[in-house]
Write a protein that holds these residues in place. Structure first.
Motif, short mmCIF file in Angstrom:
data_model
loop_
_atom_site.label_atom_id
_atom_site.label_comp_id
_atom_site.label_asym_id
_atom_site.label_seq_id
_atom_site.Cartn_x
_atom_site.Cartn_y
_atom_site.Cartn_z
N LEU A 35 0.90 -1.01 0.03
CA LEU A 35 -0.03 -0.04 -0.12
C LEU A 35 1.04 1.24 0.00
N HIS A 36 0.77 2.07 -1.01
CA HIS A 36 1.61 3.27 -1.14
C HIS A 36 0.73 4.42 -1.05
N THR A 37 -0.52 4.61 -1.18
CA THR A 37 -1.45 5.44 -1.27
C THR A 37 -2.63 5.26 -0.45
N LEU A 64 4.27 3.18 2.43
CA LEU A 64 3.33 4.32 2.33
C LEU A 64 4.00 5.47 1.96
N ARG A 65 3.47 5.98 0.67
CA ARG A 65 4.33 7.28 0.12
C ARG A 65 3.34 8.46 0.11
N VAL A 66 2.01 8.41 0.13
CA VAL A 66 0.84 9.52 -0.01
C VAL A 66 -0.33 9.14 1.01
N LEU A 67 -0.30 10.12 1.98
CA LEU A 67 -1.22 9.86 3.07
C LEU A 67 -2.38 11.29 3.44
N ASN A 68 -3.44 11.20 2.96
CA ASN A 68 -4.21 12.32 3.11
C ASN A 68 -5.27 12.09 4.07
N LEU A 69 -5.12 12.79 5.24
CA LEU A 69 -6.13 12.60 6.43
C LEU A 69 -6.72 14.20 6.71
N SER A 70 -6.77 14.94 5.47
CA SER A 70 -7.52 16.18 5.48
C SER A 70 -8.94 16.05 5.79
N GLY A 71 -9.57 17.23 6.77
CA GLY A 71 -10.98 16.91 6.78
C GLY A 71 -11.44 16.18 8.15
N ASN A 72 -10.28 16.09 8.74
CA ASN A 72 -10.80 15.13 9.98
C ASN A 72 -10.87 15.96 11.30
N ARG A 73 -10.47 15.48 12.53
CA ARG A 73 -10.46 16.15 13.82
C ARG A 73 -9.32 16.07 14.52
N SER A 89 4.00 12.61 0.46
CA SER A 89 3.05 13.49 0.42
C SER A 89 2.17 13.41 1.65
N LEU A 90 2.02 14.32 2.45
CA LEU A 90 1.11 14.45 3.79
C LEU A 90 0.23 15.47 3.61
N SER A 91 -1.13 15.40 3.78
CA SER A 91 -1.93 16.30 3.70
C SER A 91 -2.90 16.20 5.18
N LEU A 92 -3.04 17.35 5.97
CA LEU A 92 -3.55 17.31 7.02
C LEU A 92 -4.26 18.60 7.18
N GLY A 93 -4.81 19.10 6.07
CA GLY A 93 -5.80 20.27 6.09
C GLY A 93 -7.09 20.29 6.37
N GLY A 94 -7.55 21.28 7.01
CA GLY A 94 -9.06 21.31 7.43
C GLY A 94 -8.99 20.49 8.65
N ASN A 95 -8.29 20.50 9.57
CA ASN A 95 -8.35 19.66 10.76
C ASN A 95 -8.29 20.91 11.95
N ARG A 96 -7.80 20.41 13.16
CA ARG A 96 -7.81 21.48 14.36
C ARG A 96 -6.53 21.51 14.90
#
Length: 313
Positions: A35-37, A64-73, A89-96
Motif C-alpha cells: 500500500l503506497h497511497t 506508504l508514500r501518500v497519506l491524506n487525512l484532511s477534513g478530520n478532527r 506527501s502528507l495532507s492534514l488540511g482542514g483539521n484542528r
C-alpha cells in the motif's frame, strides 16, 4: 475497516476510504506491504486510537508514500505519522491543528506538505530540515511570522501563505531562488508601521564580540571557553554594504520594500547593527521616492526578480 483486509487484497496499492465516517483506522492496514497511497479525507478521525499502533514499524510504514487525512478532527499531528520515513506527501488540511511539531523534520522524504485550514500560529524552524520539500501549503491559518530558516528549503517551488496574519516577511526568503509560486493574499502585510523602533544597547560581551569580528582578531578554540567560541560563531553581518559591521543579539529592526518581478512590492524585515547605521534600502520612515531609487540597485531586488512567478491575488 473490515477484518481480513490484508488477506482479501494482499497486493493492494491504493486505498480510498474518504467520507465514510470512520473514527479509526484499524490494525488491518499494518499488514498491507504494497500500500503506497491511503486517502482517508472527511472522516471523524482524530480521537485516541484513530491510528493503529506500531504504524512506523509495520510493513505499511515502509511502503506508504501518500497519506491524506484532511477534513478530520486531529488537534495535533499524530506522533505515529512521524515514523513514516518514506512518506512523500502528507495532507492534514482542514483539521484542528494548533501547531507543527519540531519532529516533522524526521519525514526526510517529504515533498508535499498540506496544512492549510487549521489554527496554526507559528512555524518551527525545524521545518527547514526537509531537503526534498517542494510544495508547502500553510494557507488559512493564524501564522504571524515566518522563520528565516525556511530559506534553507532549496527544493521549494511553491509556498502558499495566503489568509494568515503576516505583516512582513524575512529578507532571507529572497534566497529561495527556485520558488515559482508565492501566495500571500489576505495577509495584513504591514497595515501600519512603527517609526520609533526600540533598540537595546549591546552588552559588554556583544561589544567585545563585535570588535573581534570587525577587526578580524585571530583566535582559536583553545584560546577561549567553548561557550564564547560558540557565541562568536553566531555573528550576523549588517545588511548595509557601507557598514561592514556585525551584530549578535542587539540590533535595529526595519522594514524595507522589495520589488518582485517589477510589479509587486513586499515588505521584508531586515536588521541593522545600530541606529546610527543608515541603510541604503528603503524603510517605513523613508519617502516613496527614496524607496524607488534605492530599490533599483538593491541586491535583494535583483535576487527577487529571479523568481519566475509570484502570486499575490
Amino acid at each position: 475497516l473490515p477484518a481480513g483486509l490484508s488477506q482479501w487484497f494482499p497486493a493492494l496499492e491504493v486505498l480510498d476510504v474518504s467520507g465514510t465516517g470512520l473514527a479509526e483506522l484499524g490494525a488491518e492496514l499494518l499488514a498491507l506491504p504494497h500500500l503506497h497511497t491511503l486517502l482517508a479525507k472527511n472522516n471523524r478521525l482524530g480521537g485516541p486510537g484513530s491510528l493503529p499502533k506500531g504504524l512506523g514499524e509495520a510493513p505499511l510504514g515502509r511502503s506508504l508514500r501518500v497519506l491524506n487525512l484532511s477534513g478530520n478532527r486531529f488537534a495535533e499531528v499524530p506522533p505515529a505519522l512521524l515514523g513514516l520515513r518514506g512518506l512523500q506527501s502528507l495532507s492534514l488540511g482542514g483539521n484542528r491543528l494548533h501547531g507543527i511539531p519540531p519532529d516533522i523534520q524526521e519525514l526526510r522524504s517529504l515533498e508535499f506538505l498540506y496544512l492549510g485550514g487549521n489554527f496554526i500560529t507559528s512555524i518551527p524552524p525545524e521545518l527547514a530540515n526537509l531537503p526534498s520539500l517542494s510544495c508547502l501549503v500553510l494557507c488559512d491559518n493564524k501564522i504571524q511570522s515566518i522563520p528565516p530558516q525556511l530559506a534553507q528549503l532549496h527544493s521549494l517551488r511553491s509556498l502558499s501563505l495566503h489568509n494568515n496574519l503576516l505583516t512582513y516577511l524575512p529578507r532571507e526568503i529572497l534566497n529561495l531562488v527556485h520558488l515559482e509560486e508565492l501566495s500571500l493574499r489576505g495577509n495584513p502585510l504591514v497595515v501600519r508601521f512603527v517609526r520609533d523602533l526600540t533598540y537595546n544597547p549591546p552588552s559588554l560581551q556583544e561589544l567585545a564580540g563585535r570588535t573581534i569580528k570587525t577587526r578580524n582578531v585571530p583566535y582559536a578554540p583553545s584560546d577561549l571557553p567553548e561557550n564564547l567560541v560558540q557565541y562568536l560563531s553566531l555573528a550576523s553581518n549588517c545588511p548595509n554594504p557601507k557598514c561592514g559591521g556585525v551584530y549578535f543579539d542587539s540590533c535595529v529592526r526595519q522594514i524595507k520594500f522589495v520589488d518582485f518581478c517589477g510589479k509587486y512590492r513586499l515588505p521584508l524585515m531586515h536588521y541593522l547593527c545600530s541606529p546610527e547605521c543608515s541603510s541604503p534600502c528603503s524603510s517605513a520612515s523613508q519617502s516613496s521616492t527614496s524607496q524607488s531609487e534605492s530599490d533599483s540597485e538593491d541586491e535583494a531586488s535583483v535576487a527577487a526578480r529571479r523568481m519566475q512567478k509570484v502570486l499575490l491575488g
